[in-house]
Structures are given as structure tokens and as C-alpha cells.
Design an enzyme around this catalytic site. Structure first.
Site, PDB file in Angstrom:
ATOM      1  N   PHE A   7     -18.551   1.613 -22.904  1.00  0.00           N
ATOM      2  CA  PHE A   7     -18.085   0.248 -22.760  1.00  0.00           C
ATOM      3  C   PHE A   7     -18.124   0.139 -21.146  1.00  0.00           C
ATOM      4  O   PHE A   7     -18.419   1.010 -20.332  1.00  0.00           O
ATOM      5  CB  PHE A   7     -16.890  -0.062 -23.293  1.00  0.00           C
ATOM      6  CG  PHE A   7     -16.608   0.487 -24.813  1.00  0.00           C
ATOM      7  CD1 PHE A   7     -16.776  -0.378 -25.488  1.00  0.00           C
ATOM      8  CD2 PHE A   7     -16.271   2.072 -25.016  1.00  0.00           C
ATOM      9  CE1 PHE A   7     -16.584  -0.017 -26.929  1.00  0.00           C
ATOM     10  CE2 PHE A   7     -16.143   2.193 -26.318  1.00  0.00           C
ATOM     11  CZ  PHE A   7     -16.388   1.045 -27.348  1.00  0.00           C
TER      12      PHE A   7
ATOM     13  N   SER B  15     -18.657   0.978 -32.951  1.00  0.00           N
ATOM     14  CA  SER B  15     -17.384   1.182 -32.260  1.00  0.00           C
ATOM     15  C   SER B  15     -17.044   0.051 -31.674  1.00  0.00           C
ATOM     16  O   SER B  15     -17.883  -0.789 -31.018  1.00  0.00           O
ATOM     17  CB  SER B  15     -17.987   2.291 -31.289  1.00  0.00           C
ATOM     18  OG  SER B  15     -18.096   3.626 -31.793  1.00  0.00           O
TER      19      SER B  15
ATOM     20  N   CYS C 232     -11.520   3.908 -28.067  1.00  0.00           N
ATOM     21  CA  CYS C 232     -12.674   3.627 -28.880  1.00  0.00           C
ATOM     22  C   CYS C 232     -12.620   4.073 -30.205  1.00  0.00           C
ATOM     23  O   CYS C 232     -11.861   5.207 -30.806  1.00  0.00           O
ATOM     24  CB  CYS C 232     -13.729   4.631 -28.356  1.00  0.00           C
ATOM     25  SG  CYS C 232     -15.446   4.478 -29.418  1.00  0.00           S
TER      26      CYS C 232
ATOM     27  N   THR D  91     -13.535   3.289 -34.639  1.00  0.00           N
ATOM     28  CA  THR D  91     -14.744   3.195 -35.494  1.00  0.00           C
ATOM     29  C   THR D  91     -14.363   2.426 -36.734  1.00  0.00           C
ATOM     30  O   THR D  91     -13.371   2.417 -37.431  1.00  0.00           O
ATOM     31  CB  THR D  91     -15.014   4.597 -36.170  1.00  0.00           C
ATOM     32  OG1 THR D  91     -15.458   5.440 -35.103  1.00  0.00           O
ATOM     33  CG2 THR D  91     -16.144   4.280 -37.265  1.00  0.00           C
TER      34      THR D  91
ATOM     35  N   ALA E 155      -6.071   8.510 -36.023  1.00  0.00           N
ATOM     36  CA  ALA E 155      -5.504  10.026 -36.393  1.00  0.00           C
ATOM     37  C   ALA E 155      -4.509  10.155 -35.503  1.00  0.00           C
ATOM     38  O   ALA E 155      -4.080   9.587 -34.470  1.00  0.00           O
ATOM     39  CB  ALA E 155      -6.603  10.818 -36.274  1.00  0.00           C
TER      40      ALA E 155
ATOM     41  N   HIS F 240     -12.275   6.913 -24.151  1.00  0.00           N
ATOM     42  CA  HIS F 240     -11.403   8.084 -24.576  1.00  0.00           C
ATOM     43  C   HIS F 240     -10.486   8.183 -23.607  1.00  0.00           C
ATOM     44  O   HIS F 240     -10.485   8.429 -22.342  1.00  0.00           O
ATOM     45  CB  HIS F 240     -12.284   9.547 -24.393  1.00  0.00           C
ATOM     46  CG  HIS F 240     -13.507   9.518 -25.271  1.00  0.00           C
ATOM     47  ND1 HIS F 240     -14.524  10.217 -24.967  1.00  0.00           N
ATOM     48  CD2 HIS F 240     -13.945   8.780 -26.253  1.00  0.00           C
ATOM     49  CE1 HIS F 240     -15.411  10.004 -26.167  1.00  0.00           C
ATOM     50  NE2 HIS F 240     -15.103   9.360 -26.818  1.00  0.00           N
TER      51      HIS F 240
ATOM     52  N   THR G  62     -10.090  -2.251 -10.092  1.00  0.00           N
ATOM     53  CA  THR G  62     -10.268  -1.578  -8.849  1.00  0.00           C
ATOM     54  C   THR G  62      -8.788  -1.098  -8.227  1.00  0.00           C
ATOM     55  O   THR G  62      -7.871  -2.029  -8.395  1.00  0.00           O
ATOM     56  CB  THR G  62     -10.599  -2.456  -7.771  1.00  0.00           C
ATOM     57  OG1 THR G  62     -12.257  -2.588  -8.125  1.00  0.00           O
ATOM     58  CG2 THR G  62     -10.906  -1.669  -6.664  1.00  0.00           C
TER      59      THR G  62
END
Length: 202
Positions: A2, A42, A49, A51, A69, A107, A152
């Protein structure tokens, strides 16, 4: 992959525990065209991220479902999501798309906590605190992703850092409602991660 440029604000429609609470099925409403969302695709949901496992339409609005999860529930804000929680959404990057932010993997490294908010005439200034293990990866003028938004870094002091948010970003992301004490999913810049690893290895 992304870029941290949010393309929609979604709403959690339902949260259903599965596998004795070790897995949560989340149903998320959005403005994307259902026909463009494939199962297995995704989507970054406030920087995480996830699914797509199902799609549909309800009351004229598209929805998609994802499974979170135990590790995701523990390390991110997803474990606190409930019905009507607003989240930032971004579709996966395609070859040829404009890189408007910075490379974001989806992640999440941990949770940053808002310690102050100052609403200025033309923008808002937020100061956030990160876990000590992550603070070494954050540098002035460097990049960071907060709840999936590419930003930033303005200033850094110990485990705290600040960002300035322009009115457009306040309007099109969840930053508009962000308050002191709120948690934000943080992903450090990939370049900072590898630079630190190289230094560690000598």
C-alpha cells in the site's frame, strides 16, 4: 502493498467471534463497488493488511468480511473494534498506480497512543507515544503510517513524536475524531527497519 493514501472510511457492521474467540469475523461497510472486490483481495483496514473472505450488499451499501487472528487482535487496535467503529481503508497497490505516500506493507508493528491534540487555525498537531522498542525507528522528517495514513514525522523527543494533519486529511480519515488516549496502529518505515538491522549487524 500500500502507499498510506486512504481511499475510503469504512464502518464496522458486526464482529463475530470464531474459534473460541481466537478469530474474529469482521463485516465492514464501504463505498467501494462490490464488483471490484474479489475474495482473497487485500485491503488495509486502519493500517492492517486483511484478506477479503466474503462480500455483499446491504441497504444499498457494499460490505466485505475479513478474519482477524489472535496475533492481530493482540498487537493492533482490531481487538477493540465493535459495531460502528470507523476505520480507514485502502485498496492494494497496482502496478502503475501513483505513489502518493510511501511504501506501506500493512504489517503493524504496535500501537501508538495519542498524548495531546492541538487544533490550530490551518491544521491539527498530534503528539503520540510509542513503545520504547519502536522509538528508535522514528526520525524527524521520516515517514510513518498511523492507522494506515502515510505521514511525515515533525518532531521526536524520547518515545514521543508529533505529526501535523492538514484539513483535507482530517476530513477524509478518522483523524478528525481522534482524541487523547486513543490508540493508533503504527507501522514504521521499511527503510528505517532495514537500516537499524544493518547497524545491529555491524
Amino acid at each position: 502493498m500500500f502507499t498510506g493514501i486512504v481511499t475510503d472510511m469504512g464502518t464496522v457492521l458486526s464482529v463475530r467471534p470464531l474459534a473460541q474467540g481466537q478469530l474474529h469475523r469482521l463485516k465492514i461497510g464501504c463505498s467501494y463497488d462490490r464488483a471490484t472486490i474479489a475474495e482473497g483481495a487485500s485491503i488495509a483496514c486502519s493500517g492492517v493488511c486483511m484478506t477479503v473472505v466474503d462480500t455483499g450488499e446491504e441497504d444499498g451499501r457494499t460490505w466485505f468480511a475479513v478474519d482477524a487472528a489472535a496475533e492481530t487482535l493482540r498487537l493492533t487496535t482490531v481487538g477493540n473494534w465493535k459495531r460502528d467503529t470507523r476505520i480507514n481503508l485502502e485498496r492494494a497497490l497496482k502496478i502503475g498506480d501513483e505513489l502518493g505516500g510511501h511504501i506501506v506493507s500493512g504489517h503493524v508493528d504496535g500501537i501508538a497512543t495519542v498524548v495531546s491534540r492541538d487544533d490550530l487555525p490551518d491544521m491539527a498537531r498530534f503528539v503520540l507515544r510509542v513503545p520504547p522498542l519502536l522509538s528508535r525507528f522514528i526520525a524527524q522528517k521520516g515517514s510513518v503510517a498511523l492507522d494506515g495514513v502515510s505521514l511525515t514525522v515533525n518532531e521526536v523527543r524520547d518515545d514521543d513524536f508529533s505529526v501535523l494533519i492538514i484539513p483535507h486529511t482530517l476530513h477524509v480519515t478518522t483523524f478528525g475524531k481522534l482524541a487523547v488516549g486513543d490508540g493508533q496502529n503504527i507501522e514504521i518505515d521499511t527503510m528505517a527497519r532495514y537500516a537499524a538491522r544493518l547497524v545491529e549487524r555491524g
